[in-house]
Design a protein around this motif. Structure first.
Motif, mmCIF file in Angstrom:
data_model
loop_
_atom_site.group_PDB
_atom_site.id
_atom_site.type_symbol
_atom_site.label_atom_id
_atom_site.label_comp_id
_atom_site.label_asym_id
_atom_site.label_seq_id
_atom_site.Cartn_x
_atom_site.Cartn_y
_atom_site.Cartn_z
ATOM 1 N N ILE A 175 0.872 -1.184 0.000
ATOM 2 C CA ILE A 175 0.000 0.000 0.000
ATOM 3 C C ILE A 175 0.909 1.234 0.000
ATOM 4 O O ILE A 175 1.876 1.286 0.782
ATOM 5 C CB ILE A 175 -0.915 0.006 1.250
ATOM 6 C CG1 ILE A 175 -1.846 -1.207 1.242
ATOM 7 C CG2 ILE A 175 -1.726 1.294 1.320
ATOM 8 C CD1 ILE A 175 -2.660 -1.405 2.528
ATOM 9 N N ASP A 176 0.625 2.165 -0.875
ATOM 10 C CA ASP A 176 1.380 3.421 -0.925
ATOM 11 C C ASP A 176 1.449 4.020 0.485
ATOM 12 O O ASP A 176 0.441 4.047 1.201
ATOM 13 C CB ASP A 176 0.639 4.372 -1.890
ATOM 14 C CG ASP A 176 1.328 5.708 -2.050
ATOM 15 O OD1 ASP A 176 1.618 6.058 -3.192
ATOM 16 O OD2 ASP A 176 1.546 6.416 -1.041
ATOM 17 N N GLU A 177 2.637 4.483 0.836
ATOM 18 C CA GLU A 177 2.893 4.990 2.190
ATOM 19 C C GLU A 177 1.854 6.030 2.654
ATOM 20 O O GLU A 177 1.444 6.049 3.816
ATOM 21 C CB GLU A 177 4.272 5.646 2.185
ATOM 22 C CG GLU A 177 4.935 5.595 3.513
ATOM 23 C CD GLU A 177 6.337 6.191 3.468
ATOM 24 O OE1 GLU A 177 6.826 6.543 2.372
ATOM 25 O OE2 GLU A 177 6.906 6.305 4.555
ATOM 26 N N ASN A 178 1.408 6.873 1.717
ATOM 27 C CA ASN A 178 0.451 7.932 2.086
ATOM 28 C C ASN A 178 -0.925 7.380 2.447
ATOM 29 O O ASN A 178 -1.776 8.123 2.947
ATOM 30 C CB ASN A 178 0.272 8.918 0.925
ATOM 31 C CG ASN A 178 1.559 9.621 0.598
ATOM 32 O OD1 ASN A 178 2.258 10.059 1.507
ATOM 33 N ND2 ASN A 178 1.902 9.689 -0.682
ATOM 34 N N TYR A 179 -1.148 6.109 2.151
ATOM 35 C CA TYR A 179 -2.478 5.522 2.388
ATOM 36 C C TYR A 179 -2.435 4.409 3.437
ATOM 37 O O TYR A 179 -3.398 3.681 3.612
ATOM 38 C CB TYR A 179 -3.066 5.000 1.068
ATOM 39 C CG TYR A 179 -3.397 6.143 0.132
ATOM 40 C CD1 TYR A 179 -4.661 6.730 0.128
ATOM 41 C CD2 TYR A 179 -2.428 6.670 -0.714
ATOM 42 C CE1 TYR A 179 -4.955 7.798 -0.704
ATOM 43 C CE2 TYR A 179 -2.716 7.741 -1.553
ATOM 44 C CZ TYR A 179 -3.979 8.302 -1.542
ATOM 45 O OH TYR A 179 -4.269 9.367 -2.359
ATOM 46 N N ARG A 180 -1.289 4.275 4.119
ATOM 47 C CA ARG A 180 -1.216 3.258 5.179
ATOM 48 C C ARG A 180 -1.900 3.793 6.436
ATOM 49 O O ARG A 180 -2.043 4.992 6.617
ATOM 50 C CB ARG A 180 0.251 2.906 5.472
ATOM 51 C CG ARG A 180 0.854 2.125 4.318
ATOM 52 C CD ARG A 180 2.306 1.724 4.546
ATOM 53 N NE ARG A 180 2.901 1.430 3.231
ATOM 54 C CZ ARG A 180 4.179 1.483 2.955
ATOM 55 N NH1 ARG A 180 5.047 1.757 3.894
ATOM 56 N NH2 ARG A 180 4.608 1.216 1.723
ATOM 57 N N GLY A 181 -2.298 2.854 7.279
ATOM 58 C CA GLY A 181 -2.921 3.262 8.538
ATOM 59 C C GLY A 181 -4.321 3.824 8.368
ATOM 60 O O GLY A 181 -4.827 4.509 9.243
ATOM 61 N N LYS A 182 -4.946 3.539 7.214
ATOM 62 C CA LYS A 182 -6.280 4.093 6.961
ATOM 63 C C LYS A 182 -7.320 2.992 6.730
ATOM 64 O O LYS A 182 -8.399 3.244 6.207
ATOM 65 C CB LYS A 182 -6.247 5.006 5.728
ATOM 66 C CG LYS A 182 -5.365 6.232 5.889
ATOM 67 C CD LYS A 182 -5.340 7.037 4.593
ATOM 68 C CE LYS A 182 -4.302 8.138 4.599
ATOM 69 N NZ LYS A 182 -4.544 9.200 5.553
ATOM 70 N N GLY A 183 -6.948 1.759 7.058
ATOM 71 C CA GLY A 183 -7.925 0.675 6.916
ATOM 72 C C GLY A 183 -7.988 0.046 5.528
ATOM 73 O O GLY A 183 -8.850 -0.803 5.266
ATOM 74 N N VAL A 184 -7.068 0.449 4.640
ATOM 75 C CA VAL A 184 -7.098 -0.111 3.278
ATOM 76 C C VAL A 184 -6.804 -1.623 3.308
ATOM 77 O O VAL A 184 -7.399 -2.406 2.558
ATOM 78 C CB VAL A 184 -6.092 0.631 2.353
ATOM 79 C CG1 VAL A 184 -6.056 -0.007 0.972
ATOM 80 C CG2 VAL A 184 -6.451 2.108 2.252
ATOM 81 N N SER A 185 -5.913 -2.031 4.225
ATOM 82 C CA SER A 185 -5.550 -3.465 4.268
ATOM 83 C C SER A 185 -6.774 -4.325 4.616
ATOM 84 O O SER A 185 -6.935 -5.426 4.091
ATOM 85 C CB SER A 185 -4.417 -3.710 5.252
ATOM 86 O OG SER A 185 -4.805 -3.349 6.545
#
Ligand SMILES: CC(C)(COP(=O)(O)OP(=O)(O)OC[C@H]1O[C@@H](n2cnc3c(N)ncnc32)[C@H](O)[C@@H]1OP(=O)(O)O)[C@@H](O)C(=O)NCCC(=O)NCCS
Length: 166
Positions: free
Chosen positions: A88-98
């Motif tokens: 996941i692109d670093e800017n979108y980590r920690g946002k529940g995408v996983s």
């Protein structure tokens, strides 16, 4: 943020190429493959990857930000399917995408009749291991030899989903 998760078709080969090369450049120590080995591959290399694996390509507000691959597992993997190339692109980590991507995987598994999901992670990738544990994967006892980098061992992790995933 509007997320879209697409199962790649061969028309998506440029999306796959860009995401995969971004992943290898961004996280050179997370994967078996290397950016320098893949950067000059011809279009048909990427088209072929799409033919043999189920690729989840994720965009956020129209921008490609994440990918993973799901394959039917070979016998020695001790599971029904195998996840790889998760990034996941670093800017979108920690946002529940996983979590949203994991749900995509569970749906694919239900479609294919796969119940036991496996993946391999380098033992020093503590962050990814923490994420997978949070997603309900369990650590297998013992490491397995890597196919992509002979001499290295990976940590297998598994999650079983029944009729419904938790
Ligand atoms: C691995 C990766 C795909 C995970 O995506 P992510 O956006 O960072 O994961 P999330 O932040 O959604 O984490 C999922 C859960 O794990 C938790 N978590 C994340 N990092 C954690 C940590 N270091 N310790 C404990 N829990 C952690 C999150 O809090 C979240 O739990 P929640 O749903 O209860 O909030 C991403 O970090 C990545 O691309 N890393 C680089 C490439 C890589 O290492 N890929 C894996 C190769 S095997």
């Amino acid at each position: 943020m509007k997320l879209n998760l697409d199962k790649a078709t061969t028309d998506d080969f440029k999306r796959l190429k860009n995401l995969r090369l971004s992943a290898l450049k961004d996280s050179p120590n997370a994967f078996g493959a290397k950016y320098s080995d893949l950067k000059d591959r011809p279009d048909n290399y990427w088209q072929q990857l799409i033919k043999v694996s189920n690729w989840c390509l994720v965009s956020a507000d129209g921008l490609d930000i994440a990918l993973l691959a799901v394959d039917k597992a070979d016998k020695d993997r001790k599971s029904d399917c195998w996840l790889s190339s998760w990034w996941i692109d670093e800017n979108y980590r920690g946002k529940g995408v996983s979590k949203v991507m994991a749900e995509w995987v569970y749906n694919l598994c239900r479609e294919k009749g796969w119940q036991k999901i496996g993946l391999g992670v380098w033992p020093d990738n503590k962050n990814a291991i923490a994420v997978y544990l949070k997603l309900g994967f369990e650590l297998a006892n013992g490491l397995m030899p890597s196919r992509s980098i002979p001499g290295l061992m990976y940590q297998p992790m598994y999650k079983s989903i029944g009729g419904d995933s938790k």
